[in-house]
Design a protein around this motif. Structure first.
Motif, PDB file in Angstrom:
ATOM      1  N   ARG A 146       0.857  -1.187   0.000  1.00 30.85           N
ATOM      2  CA  ARG A 146       0.000   0.000   0.000  1.00 30.85           C
ATOM      3  C   ARG A 146       0.889   1.231   0.000  1.00 30.85           C
ATOM      4  N   TRP A 198       1.711  -5.697   3.738  1.00 28.06           N
ATOM      5  CA  TRP A 198       0.752  -6.357   4.614  1.00 28.06           C
ATOM      6  C   TRP A 198       0.596  -7.832   4.245  1.00 28.06           C
ATOM      7  N   ASP A 225      -1.941  -9.598   5.686  1.00 33.05           N
ATOM      8  CA  ASP A 225      -3.402  -9.633   5.638  1.00 33.05           C
ATOM      9  C   ASP A 225      -3.878  -8.265   6.115  1.00 33.05           C
ATOM     10  N   PRO A 226      -5.161  -8.031   6.185  1.00 37.71           N
ATOM     11  CA  PRO A 226      -5.622  -6.680   6.555  1.00 37.71           C
ATOM     12  C   PRO A 226      -5.140  -6.183   7.920  1.00 37.71           C
ATOM     13  N   ASP A 227      -4.714  -7.102   8.804  1.00 36.62           N
ATOM     14  CA  ASP A 227      -4.349  -6.696  10.157  1.00 36.62           C
ATOM     15  C   ASP A 227      -2.879  -6.881  10.515  1.00 36.62           C
TER      16      ASP A 227
END
Length: 90
Positions: A7, A25, A27-29
């Motif tokens: 990102r 990343w 994963d999203p977290d």
């Protein structure tokens, strides 16, 4: 061999540089890493003004009035970069 998602966002700008915040990343977290870099635009061997020359070319409502406040950690990093001797010692 795990996949990462990169990102990148413009964190802000000043008269000379655009500041990019880039992260990776799993994963999203789960963030694997983050970096910041700044980029100047050069024409005929000279840096051009970001607000006068660059922002009008972006496909975004980026204007001097909409300039985001740079986070403190980026401002401190930029100040340290400005204090670094250039060219480096041999």
């Amino acid at each position: 061999g795990q996949r990462l998602k990169q990102r990148t966002r413009i964190a802000g700008w000043d008269a000379r540089f655009l500041y990019f915040d880039q992260s990776l990343w799993f994963d999203p977290d789960t963030c694997a890493g983050q970096g910041v870099f700044r980029s100047a635009v050069v024409r005929r061997g000279r840096m051009v003004g970001i607000e006068e020359e660059v922002l009008p070319l972006l496909d975004t409502p980026a204007t001097a009035d909409a300039r985001p406040e740079l986070p403190d950690w980026i401002r401190h990093w930029a100040a340290a970069e400005d204090a670094r001797p250039w060219p480096p010692e041999r």
